[in-house]
Design a protein around this motif. Structure first.
Motif, short mmCIF file in Angstrom:
data_model
loop_
_atom_site.label_atom_id
_atom_site.label_comp_id
_atom_site.label_asym_id
_atom_site.label_seq_id
_atom_site.Cartn_x
_atom_site.Cartn_y
_atom_site.Cartn_z
N MET A 177 -12.50 1.11 5.44
CA MET A 177 -13.30 1.48 4.26
C MET A 177 -12.52 1.19 2.98
O MET A 177 -13.05 1.31 1.90
CB MET A 177 -13.67 2.98 4.32
CG MET A 177 -14.67 3.30 5.42
SD MET A 177 -14.91 5.08 5.68
CE MET A 177 -13.78 5.36 7.06
N GLU A 178 -11.23 0.82 3.13
CA GLU A 178 -10.39 0.65 1.94
C GLU A 178 -10.47 -0.78 1.37
O GLU A 178 -11.56 -1.24 1.05
CB GLU A 178 -8.93 1.05 2.27
CG GLU A 178 -8.12 1.36 1.00
CD GLU A 178 -6.66 0.94 1.09
OE1 GLU A 178 -6.25 0.26 2.04
OE2 GLU A 178 -5.90 1.27 0.15
N ASP A 179 -9.33 -1.45 1.31
CA ASP A 179 -9.29 -2.68 0.51
C ASP A 179 -10.06 -3.86 1.10
O ASP A 179 -10.30 -4.84 0.39
CB ASP A 179 -7.82 -3.07 0.26
CG ASP A 179 -7.13 -2.10 -0.69
OD1 ASP A 179 -7.85 -1.32 -1.36
OD2 ASP A 179 -5.90 -2.11 -0.78
N GLY A 180 -10.45 -3.79 2.36
CA GLY A 180 -11.26 -4.84 2.95
C GLY A 180 -12.74 -4.72 2.56
O GLY A 180 -13.55 -5.57 2.92
N ALA B 26 -10.49 4.53 12.17
CA ALA B 26 -11.17 4.26 10.90
C ALA B 26 -10.16 4.47 9.78
O ALA B 26 -9.43 5.46 9.78
CB ALA B 26 -12.36 5.21 10.73
N ARG B 27 -10.11 3.51 8.87
CA ARG B 27 -9.20 3.64 7.71
C ARG B 27 -9.99 4.07 6.49
O ARG B 27 -10.94 3.39 6.10
CB ARG B 27 -8.47 2.32 7.43
CG ARG B 27 -7.48 2.46 6.28
CD ARG B 27 -6.56 1.27 6.16
NE ARG B 27 -7.18 0.15 5.47
CZ ARG B 27 -6.50 -0.92 5.00
NH1 ARG B 27 -5.19 -1.00 5.17
NH2 ARG B 27 -7.13 -1.90 4.39
N ILE B 28 -9.59 5.18 5.91
CA ILE B 28 -10.28 5.72 4.73
C ILE B 28 -9.58 5.20 3.47
O ILE B 28 -8.53 4.56 3.54
CB ILE B 28 -10.29 7.27 4.75
CG1 ILE B 28 -8.87 7.83 4.60
CG2 ILE B 28 -10.94 7.79 6.03
CD1 ILE B 28 -8.82 9.35 4.41
N PRO C 187 -4.23 5.15 4.06
CA PRO C 187 -3.34 4.17 3.43
C PRO C 187 -2.60 4.76 2.22
O PRO C 187 -2.94 5.85 1.74
CB PRO C 187 -4.31 3.09 2.98
CG PRO C 187 -5.57 3.82 2.66
CD PRO C 187 -5.63 4.98 3.63
N LYS C 188 -1.58 4.01 1.78
CA LYS C 188 -0.87 4.30 0.51
C LYS C 188 -0.37 5.75 0.40
O LYS C 188 -0.45 6.38 -0.65
CB LYS C 188 -1.74 3.96 -0.69
CG LYS C 188 -2.11 2.48 -0.72
CD LYS C 188 -2.80 2.06 -2.01
CE LYS C 188 -3.15 0.59 -2.02
NZ LYS C 188 -4.20 0.14 -1.09
N ILE C 189 0.12 6.27 1.52
CA ILE C 189 0.65 7.64 1.52
C ILE C 189 1.99 7.67 0.78
O ILE C 189 2.83 6.80 0.96
CB ILE C 189 0.81 8.14 2.99
CG1 ILE C 189 -0.56 8.48 3.58
CG2 ILE C 189 1.77 9.32 3.07
CD1 ILE C 189 -1.18 9.79 3.12
N VAL D 87 2.35 3.27 4.64
CA VAL D 87 3.35 3.46 3.59
C VAL D 87 3.54 2.09 2.97
O VAL D 87 3.90 1.13 3.67
CB VAL D 87 4.66 4.02 4.17
CG1 VAL D 87 5.80 3.91 3.16
CG2 VAL D 87 4.47 5.48 4.58
N GLU D 88 3.23 1.96 1.70
CA GLU D 88 3.14 0.61 1.12
C GLU D 88 3.37 0.60 -0.38
O GLU D 88 2.90 -0.28 -1.08
CB GLU D 88 1.78 -0.02 1.49
CG GLU D 88 0.60 0.93 1.38
CD GLU D 88 -0.64 0.45 2.13
OE1 GLU D 88 -0.78 -0.74 2.39
OE2 GLU D 88 -1.50 1.30 2.45
N THR D 89 4.10 1.62 -0.84
CA THR D 89 4.47 1.67 -2.26
C THR D 89 5.95 2.08 -2.33
O THR D 89 6.51 2.61 -1.37
CB THR D 89 3.66 2.74 -3.02
OG1 THR D 89 3.93 4.02 -2.43
CG2 THR D 89 2.17 2.46 -2.97
N GLU E 226 1.90 -6.50 1.50
CA GLU E 226 1.35 -7.04 0.25
C GLU E 226 1.32 -5.96 -0.83
O GLU E 226 1.69 -6.20 -1.97
CB GLU E 226 -0.07 -7.59 0.48
CG GLU E 226 -0.20 -8.60 1.61
CD GLU E 226 0.82 -9.73 1.55
OE1 GLU E 226 1.10 -10.24 0.44
OE2 GLU E 226 1.35 -10.10 2.62
N ASP E 227 0.86 -4.77 -0.44
CA ASP E 227 0.83 -3.68 -1.42
C ASP E 227 2.24 -3.32 -1.89
O ASP E 227 2.46 -3.05 -3.07
CB ASP E 227 0.17 -2.43 -0.82
CG ASP E 227 -1.34 -2.51 -0.93
OD1 ASP E 227 -1.85 -2.56 -2.07
OD2 ASP E 227 -2.00 -2.53 0.11
N PHE E 228 3.20 -3.35 -0.96
CA PHE E 228 4.57 -3.00 -1.35
C PHE E 228 5.13 -4.03 -2.31
O PHE E 228 5.77 -3.69 -3.31
CB PHE E 228 5.47 -2.86 -0.12
CG PHE E 228 6.86 -2.43 -0.48
CD1 PHE E 228 7.11 -1.13 -0.91
CD2 PHE E 228 7.91 -3.32 -0.44
CE1 PHE E 228 8.39 -0.73 -1.28
CE2 PHE E 228 9.19 -2.93 -0.80
CZ PHE E 228 9.44 -1.64 -1.23
MG MG Z 1 -2.66 -2.01 1.94
#
Ligand code: MG
Ligand code: COA
Length: 289
Positions: A33-36, A65-67, A93-95, A128-130, A154-156
């Motif tokens: 449900m996120e960046d895609g 499921a990804r929120i 994502p992005k925790i 974990v991506e930041t 990519e996010d990192f």
């Molecule tokens: Mg990401």
């Protein structure tokens, strides 16, 4: 814990791709449900995933499921839309903090109680991506509901202002930090996406590198990537044979009172035994031996 050598994403609003995923013998299917998913399709993705969970037989593939990330304003509606239909797990994502993991865990626990499902039966993986997420890995990884941490390359890179290169040297520190935190807390570590989905050789090299680093699996985004990736995260027959021989000979050497001994011209001692045992555990999880 289920084997998650390949974790395949698809946009949650794309029923055709969800159905395609069921034919791929992939360890893990992650409906996104996120960046895609485009901003104007979030509601459609929630409804499509809820329906897929009710109607489709996922066979041996895990259904996740990804929120959207905590703080976007979408996260609560996302999780509420899919939880009643009992996915195997939720990906957040992005925790960046333990508090955000706890937010998800509380909601999942409430659903388990409400529907009479065993406590902790719905698992959780976090992205974990930041930069902040990497700094706070220790507290994030300590949460008992977690099965694993997914590192978003990519996010990192965007988070630290790095330029992405083919050999991913700019991600080396963070990838190894994730593997280390996961090992410390007994979690699975899931490696970066290889976005050039037509380049099987490049994918194979990156997947083998990730497996060599100690990752247990890798995120994938296209059917072509599934088999190559699952193979890379399955110990080879040669590795299994070597590991078996170490385990067998180690015991005999201990009985003889030797902590270290030679096997085929190489020194074997306790750390090599531990590594060999890990290879056998992974082989077993992948259905080998
Ligand atoms: Mg990401
Ligand atoms: N999961 C399941 N099936 C997929 C898929 C995926 N991730 N990606 C492609 N397919 C299917 C296509 O629907 C197509 O099936 P069909 O022949 O039955 O129509 C087939 O595989 C071949 O696809 P192809 O034409 O090569 O790719 P595409 O142009 O349709 O899609 C992407 C390319 C990148 C848009 C697509 O792979 C995708 O959406 N990937 C996931 C993106 C995502 O979720 N990102 C967020 C997490 S990082």
């Amino acid at each position: 814990m289920p084997s998650r050598r390949a974790l395949l994403y698809m946009p949650g609003d794309d029923r055709r791709k969800i159905e395609k995923a069921l034919t791929l013998r992939v360890d893990c299917i992650c409906m996104d449900m996120e960046d895609g998913v485009a901003v104007n399709r979030k509601a459609e993705a929630r409804a499509t995933i809820a329906q897929a969970l009710q109607e489709l037989d996922f066979g041996k593939s895990e259904k996740l499921a990804r929120i959207n990330s905590v703080g976007t304003g979408w996260e609560r509606d996302d999780i509420d839309a899919v939880l009643p239909f009992r996915p195997d797990g939720i990906v957040i994502p992005k925790i960046e903090s333990l508090e955000q993991v706890e937010w998800g865990s509380k909601i999942i626990e409430a659903a388990e109680l409400q529907y009479g499902w065993p406590l902790n039966s719905i698992r959780m993986l976090v992205g974990v991506e930041t930069a902040k997420g990497i700094l706070n890995l220790r507290e994030i990884a300590s949460h008992p509901r977690l099965d694993g941490i997914i590192f978003g390359g990519e996010d990192f890179a965007a988070s630290i202002g790095a330029r992405r290169t083919r050999d991913a040297t700019e991600l080396l520190y963070a990838r190894q930090a994730v593997v280390t935190a996961c090992a410390a807390f007994g979690l699975q570590a899931i490696d970066i996406v290889y976005i050039d989905f037509k380049d099987a050789d490049g994918l194979r090299a990156e997947a083998e590198q990730g497996a060599g680093f100690g990752f247990s699996g890798k995120q994938v985004i296209h059917p072509n990537q599934v088999q190559v990736t699952q193979d890379a995260f399955t110990p080879s027959a040669k590795m299994i044979e070597e590991a078996r021989r170490i385990v067998e000979t180690f015991e005999a050497s201990q009985k003889e009172g030797k902590g270290a001994y030679a096997l085929d011209g190489k020194m074997i001692d306790m750390p090599l035994l531990k590594n060999a045992q890990k290879v056998l555990v992974r082989a077993k999880a992948a259905g080998k031996n």
